[in-house]
Design a protein around this motif. Structure first.
Motif, short mmCIF file in Angstrom:
data_model
loop_
_atom_site.label_atom_id
_atom_site.label_comp_id
_atom_site.label_asym_id
_atom_site.label_seq_id
_atom_site.Cartn_x
_atom_site.Cartn_y
_atom_site.Cartn_z
N GLY A 73 42.47 18.20 -50.79
CA GLY A 73 42.91 17.20 -49.84
C GLY A 73 42.67 17.59 -48.39
N LEU A 74 41.88 18.63 -48.14
CA LEU A 74 41.58 19.01 -46.76
C LEU A 74 40.57 18.04 -46.16
N PRO A 75 40.85 17.52 -44.96
CA PRO A 75 39.84 16.68 -44.29
C PRO A 75 38.63 17.52 -43.92
N ASP A 76 37.48 16.84 -43.70
CA ASP A 76 36.21 17.54 -43.44
C ASP A 76 36.30 18.54 -42.30
N ASP A 77 36.99 18.17 -41.20
CA ASP A 77 37.00 19.08 -40.05
C ASP A 77 37.74 20.37 -40.38
N GLN A 78 38.76 20.28 -41.22
CA GLN A 78 39.47 21.50 -41.62
C GLN A 78 38.66 22.31 -42.62
N ALA A 79 38.00 21.60 -43.54
CA ALA A 79 37.15 22.30 -44.52
C ALA A 79 36.03 23.06 -43.80
N ASP A 80 35.50 22.45 -42.73
CA ASP A 80 34.43 23.08 -41.96
C ASP A 80 34.92 24.25 -41.13
N ALA A 81 36.23 24.39 -41.01
CA ALA A 81 36.82 25.48 -40.21
C ALA A 81 37.38 26.57 -41.12
N ASN A 91 44.73 28.72 -47.37
CA ASN A 91 44.51 27.71 -48.41
C ASN A 91 44.80 28.27 -49.79
N GLY A 92 45.38 27.42 -50.63
CA GLY A 92 45.66 27.82 -52.01
C GLY A 92 47.01 28.49 -52.13
N SER A 93 47.54 28.45 -53.34
CA SER A 93 48.86 29.02 -53.60
C SER A 93 48.95 30.47 -53.12
N LEU A 94 50.04 30.81 -52.47
CA LEU A 94 50.23 32.20 -52.01
C LEU A 94 50.75 33.07 -53.13
N GLU A 95 51.51 32.48 -54.05
CA GLU A 95 52.14 33.26 -55.13
C GLU A 95 51.15 33.51 -56.26
N ARG A 96 50.47 32.45 -56.69
CA ARG A 96 49.55 32.58 -57.83
C ARG A 96 48.14 32.77 -57.29
N ARG A 97 47.79 34.03 -57.01
CA ARG A 97 46.56 34.28 -56.27
C ARG A 97 45.99 35.65 -56.61
N LEU A 98 44.66 35.76 -56.59
CA LEU A 98 44.01 37.05 -56.76
C LEU A 98 44.44 37.99 -55.64
N PRO A 99 44.64 39.28 -55.96
CA PRO A 99 45.14 40.21 -54.94
C PRO A 99 44.17 40.45 -53.79
N HIS A 100 42.87 40.23 -54.03
CA HIS A 100 41.88 40.58 -53.01
C HIS A 100 41.32 39.38 -52.28
N ASN A 101 41.92 38.21 -52.48
CA ASN A 101 41.38 36.98 -51.86
C ASN A 101 42.22 36.49 -50.69
N LEU A 102 41.51 36.05 -49.65
CA LEU A 102 42.16 35.38 -48.53
C LEU A 102 41.26 34.21 -48.14
N HIS A 103 41.85 33.04 -47.98
CA HIS A 103 41.06 31.88 -47.60
C HIS A 103 41.78 31.17 -46.46
N LEU A 104 41.12 31.13 -45.30
CA LEU A 104 41.80 30.67 -44.09
C LEU A 104 41.15 29.42 -43.52
N THR A 105 41.97 28.55 -42.95
CA THR A 105 41.45 27.49 -42.08
C THR A 105 41.87 27.83 -40.66
N LEU A 106 40.87 27.95 -39.78
CA LEU A 106 41.09 28.34 -38.39
C LEU A 106 40.82 27.10 -37.53
N ALA A 107 41.89 26.38 -37.20
CA ALA A 107 41.74 25.07 -36.55
C ALA A 107 40.87 25.17 -35.30
N GLY A 108 39.99 24.19 -35.15
CA GLY A 108 39.17 24.10 -33.94
C GLY A 108 37.96 25.01 -33.94
N VAL A 109 37.70 25.69 -35.06
CA VAL A 109 36.57 26.63 -35.10
C VAL A 109 35.58 26.16 -36.16
N ASP A 110 34.31 26.09 -35.79
CA ASP A 110 33.29 25.78 -36.78
C ASP A 110 32.96 27.08 -37.52
#
Ligand SMILES: *Cc1c(COP(=O)(O)O)cnc(C)c1O
Length: 389
Positions: free
Chosen positions: A343-351, A290-309
């Protein structure tokens, strides 16, 4: 390797031992009040505070007299927003910000709305970034302040603050940035970004909790800013109250270390972050960043893992200290308002999972974290019998 491995550096950071070392004398031997003008204890405390002020100023390209010490970025944001709004009554009543800002900005804006100010929350793109044309269109003769954070505390994206600053300066609108996550991590220069106000926090940069600063541009005529509290008129009258000398010394030392080491540290952490991302993406399908890959803090990673709470995932990852989002809002069960704004739907935000690397993480820890995350996600997906591999 010590478990749990701390990977939640957007929530807070450990105090660097060098910072603690610098602070210790100011609790006991050098306990003076910097406002005491008649003896050595006061003079020594004042000298230490002014040295710290220089280090904070240097980190962001400011002058020492432009730094106001506060209790943290929450207070700095409150002072920047309420101080501007209250001092601008009669001149204008419109504030522009983003729906993805930290609660310390959003809740402050909400309070100001109840006092009759008008607040526009400009939408952000799927990448989390502000579109400058939208900002252009939103500014009116009534606009007194634009507040846009420099780097995001959940998704790590970097807003185009230099461009925003230029636009605000052209239109004579005051510009504030919440730089709690950006200062000390990426270069930030108050001149280059045409900033009037900037908030930062000690505990996000390996300094102590409960101390921060607000940069207030030294302009002529001076920026009008109504203080939140009345008292002895400390800190140019913007922030009354006896200074937190050990905390301020710690903040200064933390800023000095960041100024010296930020460049190397960000290269090292970006490499570790990319290593973590690549090994997760290689071994798991249906994962998005999630979030821009180019304009990003060097130490941040934010993932959506489909199907996982994500809550269930964190429960099964007791060896890792991680979170799903902001520490200030994750007590509530609702999905992140930040991810919803993208714009992430709830199920993706929860994952979704936020990973924040830091100064003391090692390659060994990152490799272990990747293994554990892959294993836990694989197990959860197998349990839910969803069609993921
Ligand atoms: C942590 C944080 C704050 C709050 O800072 P405190 O010093 O804890 O009050 C504000 N804004 C952002 C972006 C933050 O990450």
């Amino acid at each position: 390797m010590n478990v749990p491995i701390y990977l939640d550096h957007h929530a807070t950071t450990p105090v660097d031992p060098r910072v603690l070392e610098a602070m210790l004398p100011y609790f006991t031997r050098e306990f003076g009040n910097p406002a005491s003008r008649t003896h050595r204890f006061g003079w020594e405390a004042e000298r230490a505070v002014e040295k710290a002020r220089r280090h904070v100023a240097d980190l962001i390209g400011a002058q020492p007299q432009e730094i106001v010490f506060t209790s943290g970025a929450t207070e700095s944001n409150n002072l920047a927003l309420k101080g501007t709004a209250w001092a601008s009554r009669g001149r204008g009543n419109h504030i522009v910000t983003l729906p993805t800002e930290h609660k310390a900005v959003l809740d402050t804006c909400h309070r100001l709305e109840s006092e009759g100010f008008r607040v526009t929350h400009l939408p952000v793109g799927q990448d989390g970034l502000l579109d400058l044309d939208r900002l252009h269109a939103a500014l009116t003769p009534e606009t007194i302040l634009v507040s846009v954070m420099a780097a995001h505390n959940e998704i790590g994206v970097l807003q185009p603050i230099a461009e925003i600053g230029r636009l605000c300066r052209e239109r004579c609108v005051r510009f504030h940035t919440d730089a709690a996550q950006a200062a000390g991590k990426i270069p930030i220069d108050v001149q280059a970004a045409s900033l009037d106000l900037l908030s930062l926090s000690g505990h996000k940069i390996y300094g102590p909790k409960g101390v921060g600063a607000l940069y207030v541009r030294d302009a002529s005529p001076p920026l009008a800013l109504t203080p939140l509290a009345d008292g002895g008129g400390h800190e140019r009258g913007f922030r009354s109250g006896t200074l937190n000398v050990p905390g301020i010394v710690g903040l200064g030392a933390a800023c000095e270390i960041c100024s010296q080491e930020m460049r190397e540290e960000s290269v090292r952490l970006a490499a570790l972050r990319n290593r973590l991302r690549d090994s997760i993406l290689m071994k798991l399908g249906e994962v998005s960043v999630n979030g821009s890959l180019e304009r990003r803090l060097p130490h941040n990673l934010h993932l959506t893992l489909a199907g996982v709470d994500a809550q269930a995932l964190l429960m099964s990852l007791s060896e890792l200290a991680l979170s799903t989002g902001s520490a200030c809002t994750s007590a509530r069960p609702e999905p992140s308002y930040v991810l919803k704004a993208l714009g992430l739907p709830d199920d993706q935000a929860d994952a979704s999972l936020r990973i924040g690397l830091g100064r003391f993480n090692t390659e060994e820890e990152i490799d272990y974290a990747a293994e554990r995350i892959v294993e836990a996600v694989t197990n959860l997906r197998a349990l839910s019998a969803a069609p993921f591999r």
